[in-house]
Motif scaffolding. Structure first.
Motif, PDB file in Angstrom:
ATOM      1  N   SER A  43      13.641   0.987 -23.833  1.00 24.24           N
ATOM      2  CA  SER A  43      14.697   1.269 -22.870  1.00 24.24           C
ATOM      3  C   SER A  43      15.574   0.043 -22.640  1.00 24.24           C
ATOM      4  CB  SER A  43      14.076   1.726 -21.546  1.00 24.24           C
ATOM      5  OG  SER A  43      15.062   1.936 -20.566  1.00 24.24           O
ATOM      6  N   PHE A  44      14.936  -1.100 -22.517  1.00 22.71           N
ATOM      7  CA  PHE A  44      15.672  -2.327 -22.223  1.00 22.71           C
ATOM      8  C   PHE A  44      16.584  -2.724 -23.381  1.00 22.71           C
ATOM      9  CE2 PHE A  44      16.011  -6.991 -22.072  1.00 22.71           C
ATOM     10  CZ  PHE A  44      16.495  -7.162 -20.794  1.00 22.71           C
ATOM     11  N   PHE A  45      16.036  -2.779 -24.591  1.00 25.70           N
ATOM     12  CA  PHE A  45      16.802  -3.300 -25.723  1.00 25.70           C
ATOM     13  C   PHE A  45      17.797  -2.289 -26.287  1.00 25.70           C
ATOM     14  CE2 PHE A  45      13.338  -6.381 -25.722  1.00 25.70           C
ATOM     15  CZ  PHE A  45      14.068  -7.552 -25.855  1.00 25.70           C
ATOM     16  N   LEU A  46      17.523  -1.012 -26.120  1.00 30.13           N
ATOM     17  CA  LEU A  46      18.476  -0.016 -26.590  1.00 30.13           C
ATOM     18  C   LEU A  46      19.820  -0.163 -25.879  1.00 30.13           C
ATOM     19  CD1 LEU A  46      18.572   2.461 -28.547  1.00 30.13           C
ATOM     20  CD2 LEU A  46      18.115   3.886 -26.537  1.00 30.13           C
ATOM     21  N   LEU A  47      19.777  -0.553 -24.607  1.00 31.80           N
ATOM     22  CA  LEU A  47      21.001  -0.660 -23.818  1.00 31.80           C
ATOM     23  C   LEU A  47      21.479  -2.101 -23.618  1.00 31.80           C
ATOM     24  CD1 LEU A  47      20.290   1.963 -20.995  1.00 31.80           C
ATOM     25  CD2 LEU A  47      21.500   2.277 -23.145  1.00 31.80           C
ATOM     26  N   LEU A  48      20.730  -3.074 -24.120  1.00 35.39           N
ATOM     27  CA  LEU A  48      21.051  -4.462 -23.818  1.00 35.39           C
ATOM     28  C   LEU A  48      22.419  -4.877 -24.346  1.00 35.39           C
ATOM     29  CD1 LEU A  48      20.065  -7.039 -22.484  1.00 35.39           C
ATOM     30  CD2 LEU A  48      18.940  -7.657 -24.638  1.00 35.39           C
ATOM     31  N   VAL A 102      10.152   3.604 -13.533  1.00 40.37           N
ATOM     32  CA  VAL A 102      11.113   4.493 -12.859  1.00 40.37           C
ATOM     33  C   VAL A 102      12.437   3.777 -12.643  1.00 40.37           C
ATOM     34  CG1 VAL A 102      11.631   5.693 -10.710  1.00 40.37           C
ATOM     35  CG2 VAL A 102       9.384   5.964 -11.766  1.00 40.37           C
ATOM     36  N   LEU A 103      12.378   2.553 -12.127  1.00 44.13           N
ATOM     37  CA  LEU A 103      13.614   1.812 -11.866  1.00 44.13           C
ATOM     38  C   LEU A 103      14.342   1.427 -13.153  1.00 44.13           C
ATOM     39  CD1 LEU A 103      12.509  -0.572  -8.964  1.00 44.13           C
ATOM     40  CD2 LEU A 103      14.022   1.410  -8.820  1.00 44.13           C
ATOM     41  N   LEU A 104      13.600   1.241 -14.217  1.00 47.82           N
ATOM     42  CA  LEU A 104      14.223   0.917 -15.496  1.00 47.82           C
ATOM     43  C   LEU A 104      14.897   2.141 -16.104  1.00 47.82           C
ATOM     44  CD1 LEU A 104      14.606  -1.302 -17.667  1.00 47.82           C
ATOM     45  CD2 LEU A 104      12.431  -0.567 -18.653  1.00 47.82           C
ATOM     46  N   GLY A 105      14.266   3.313 -15.947  1.00 48.35           N
ATOM     47  CA  GLY A 105      14.766   4.512 -16.614  1.00 48.35           C
ATOM     48  C   GLY A 105      15.766   5.330 -15.813  1.00 48.35           C
ATOM     49  N   ALA A 106      15.464   5.596 -14.539  1.00 48.79           N
ATOM     50  CA  ALA A 106      16.296   6.515 -13.759  1.00 48.79           C
ATOM     51  C   ALA A 106      17.754   6.077 -13.633  1.00 48.79           C
ATOM     52  CB  ALA A 106      15.669   6.731 -12.376  1.00 48.79           C
ATOM     53  N   PRO A 107      18.045   4.810 -13.338  1.00 47.30           N
ATOM     54  CA  PRO A 107      19.469   4.426 -13.221  1.00 47.30           C
ATOM     55  C   PRO A 107      20.250   4.598 -14.524  1.00 47.30           C
ATOM     56  CG  PRO A 107      18.076   2.793 -12.163  1.00 47.30           C
ATOM     57  CD  PRO A 107      17.169   3.702 -12.929  1.00 47.30           C
ATOM     58  N   ALA A 186      22.562   6.092 -23.200  1.00 40.29           N
ATOM     59  CA  ALA A 186      22.011   5.797 -21.879  1.00 40.29           C
ATOM     60  C   ALA A 186      20.897   6.770 -21.507  1.00 40.29           C
ATOM     61  CB  ALA A 186      23.122   5.838 -20.833  1.00 40.29           C
ATOM     62  N   VAL A 187      21.096   8.046 -21.793  1.00 38.52           N
ATOM     63  CA  VAL A 187      20.066   9.045 -21.501  1.00 38.52           C
ATOM     64  C   VAL A 187      18.815   8.790 -22.337  1.00 38.52           C
ATOM     65  CG1 VAL A 187      19.486  11.491 -21.680  1.00 38.52           C
ATOM     66  CG2 VAL A 187      21.696  10.799 -20.725  1.00 38.52           C
ATOM     67  N   THR A 188      18.995   8.450 -23.591  1.00 38.79           N
ATOM     68  CA  THR A 188      17.848   8.139 -24.449  1.00 38.79           C
ATOM     69  C   THR A 188      17.071   6.957 -23.895  1.00 38.79           C
ATOM     70  OG1 THR A 188      19.037   8.930 -26.394  1.00 38.79           O
ATOM     71  CG2 THR A 188      17.136   7.512 -26.791  1.00 38.79           C
ATOM     72  N   GLY A 189      17.790   5.912 -23.471  1.00 39.06           N
ATOM     73  CA  GLY A 189      17.127   4.756 -22.879  1.00 39.06           C
ATOM     74  C   GLY A 189      16.355   5.110 -21.622  1.00 39.06           C
ATOM     75  N   ALA A 190      16.858   6.053 -20.862  1.00 39.01           N
ATOM     76  CA  ALA A 190      16.157   6.488 -19.654  1.00 39.01           C
ATOM     77  C   ALA A 190      14.885   7.253 -19.985  1.00 39.01           C
ATOM     78  CB  ALA A 190      17.082   7.363 -18.811  1.00 39.01           C
ATOM     79  N   VAL A 191      14.978   8.152 -20.939  1.00 39.70           N
ATOM     80  CA  VAL A 191      13.846   9.026 -21.272  1.00 39.70           C
ATOM     81  C   VAL A 191      12.654   8.238 -21.799  1.00 39.70           C
ATOM     82  CG1 VAL A 191      13.071  10.851 -22.837  1.00 39.70           C
ATOM     83  CG2 VAL A 191      15.249  11.082 -21.632  1.00 39.70           C
ATOM     84  N   VAL A 192      12.896   7.249 -22.660  1.00 39.87           N
ATOM     85  CA  VAL A 192      11.763   6.519 -23.249  1.00 39.87           C
ATOM     86  C   VAL A 192      11.008   5.717 -22.189  1.00 39.87           C
ATOM     87  CG1 VAL A 192      12.752   6.409 -25.555  1.00 39.87           C
ATOM     88  CG2 VAL A 192      13.282   4.592 -23.926  1.00 39.87           C
ATOM     89  N   ALA A 193      11.712   5.236 -21.159  1.00 36.93           N
ATOM     90  CA  ALA A 193      11.027   4.524 -20.078  1.00 36.93           C
ATOM     91  C   ALA A 193      10.237   5.483 -19.200  1.00 36.93           C
ATOM     92  CB  ALA A 193      12.035   3.748 -19.240  1.00 36.93           C
ATOM     93  N   LEU A 194      10.855   6.582 -18.813  1.00 36.97           N
ATOM     94  CA  LEU A 194      10.191   7.528 -17.913  1.00 36.97           C
ATOM     95  C   LEU A 194       9.006   8.218 -18.569  1.00 36.97           C
ATOM     96  CD1 LEU A 194      13.390   9.091 -16.278  1.00 36.97           C
ATOM     97  CD2 LEU A 194      11.862   7.356 -15.308  1.00 36.97           C
TER      98      LEU A 194
END
Length: 407
Positions: A43-48, A102-107, A186-194
């Motif tokens: 999640s972090f690196f996909l959007l970094l 949750v905080l990493l993915g939901a926003p 962004a949605v993909t980055g959220a899903v992998v964290a959650l």
């Protein structure tokens, strides 16, 4: 070899171990921990690199907006890392990891709902806090699951598990944003964290220790922990610059080169981190700190030739090698200098160095690149990184003195 000549440090194992009776490294709890590592890292690196590009294009703020986005992410991460040890003491590993994911993915789900820089910064702040919880609580948990005799190798394996998502996520995020759009990434980055939250109940709640926990302030006051922290923070300057500004610094006709370079850098870091871990378990990690620093600075200097594709790839590869060595050597060394009650503080200090370095690098480089241009900004950064040679050298002297005193 003793831990250090510093009187504040307890006598602990060095994590070097012996060849005989090596305990198993990979266990079920460690495998479950790897699932959360992958979720947070992906999640972090996909959007970094994607979020700075989105900030630059959508807000009209140019390179300053890009630097502000990464800087906000790192600022929140750094602040979160300083308070996470207390959070873990009160709520334990499972709650800390779950809240962090949750905080990493939901926003990230609502990143593209608005295109103002204020909105983007708010999302970055929440995600940074979430990432802080996952890396600090997760780091302390991870080291408690690794046999001390194989600590360097175990941390290197964890680095590989975290490195693969960065290896794929950094270039893939930029490519996907260009071809399918920012919202989908962004949605993909959220899903992998959650999705990683489902394994959290299978992890230990907390690590019981008989000692009084080492506080953050005490950690900063301990030279044997502070010196590696400063050295690693300096190498992390380059990491923040590469992921944020390489897509902007390379001429437009070399757009494909950016994806290659953003693949090469984490690949080199991951391989070097593994090699450093195996070497450190057998010979000690202290001797690797200075070579890691020097290779990192040299790589940034070579990358200053932004108009030369070969130099750019070679530069980020050399930086990646140095950065990977510095990652493993400093972290292993710091864990060897505390008892189990200090694992949370070491995790916080090391991750503080990582993210503060990245954030300062991104913001500072953005300001510097305006008046002098990207090539000169890379060159000046390389020279700045050499300042950390002093604490690296002093730490090596202290380590050798401790080894001599123990024989």
């Amino acid at each position: 070899m003793t831990s250090s000549t510093d009187p504040q440090l307890p006598e602990t194992d060095t994590g070097t171990g012996t060849a005989a009776a090596r305990p198993p490294l990979v266990t079920r709890p460690l495998l479950l921990r790897f699932v959360t590592v992958i979720g947070a890292s992906a999640s972090f690196f996909l959007l970094l690199s994607v979020v700075p590009l989105y900030a630059k294009e959508s807000s009209g703020g140019g390179s300053n907006a890009a630097g502000l986005a990464t800087g906000a992410l790192m600022l929140a991460t750094v602040a979160g890392e300083l308070i996470t040890p207390r959070f873990v003491i009160r709520f334990g590993y499972r709650v800390s990891l779950a809240v962090g994911l949750v905080l990493l993915g939901a926003p990230a789900l609502v990143l593209t709902a608005f295109d103002s820089i204020a909105w983007i910064v708010a999302v970055c702040l929440l995600r940074g806090l979430g990432f802080a919880l996952t890396v600090v609580a997760g780091g302390a948990l991870t080291v408690s699951l690794i046999p001390p005799e194989r600590r360097g190798e175990g941390l290197a394996l964890t680095g590989i598990v975290a490195g693969v998502p960065s290896l794929v996520g950094l270039p893939a995020g930029v490519w996907l944003a260009t071809h399918i759009g920012y919202t989908q990434v962004a949605v993909t980055g959220a899903v992998v964290a959650l999705a990683a939250i489902v394994v959290v109940p299978g992890l230990p709640a907390r690590e019981p220790t008989p000692d009084q926990p080492l506080g953050i302030v005490a950690g900063f006051r301990t030279p044997g922990l502070l010196r590696p922290t400063l050295v690693f923070a300096t190498t992390a300057l380059g990491a923040g610059i590469v992921v944020t500004f390489l897509p902007l610094a390379v001429p437009s006709e070399y757009t494909g080169l950016v994806a290659v370079a953003l693949f090469v850098q984490p690949a080199a870091s991951t391989a070097a981190r593994w090699a450093a871990g195996r070497h450190g378990d057998r010979h000690g990690p202290a001797g690797l700190v200075m070579p890691g620093l020097l290779a990192s600075a040299a790589g940034i200097l070579v990358t200053a030739l932004t108009g030369n594709p070969v130099a750019v790839v070679a530069g980020v590869a050399l930086f990646g090698i140095g950065f990977g060595v510095a990652q493993n050597a400093t972290l292993t060394l710091m864990y060897a200098r505390v008892t189990a009650s200090g694992y949370g503080t070491v995790s916080a200090l090391w991750n503080f160095a990582y993210d503060a370095g990245m954030g300062v690098g991104a913001v500072g480089f953005g300001v510097l690149a305006g008046p002098v241009g990207y090539p000169w900004a890379f060159a000046l950064t390389a020279l700045l990184m050499l300042i950390a040679f002093l604490p690296a050298w002093r730490d090596r002297v202290a380590e050798r003195a401790a080894a001599a005193a123990s024989t």
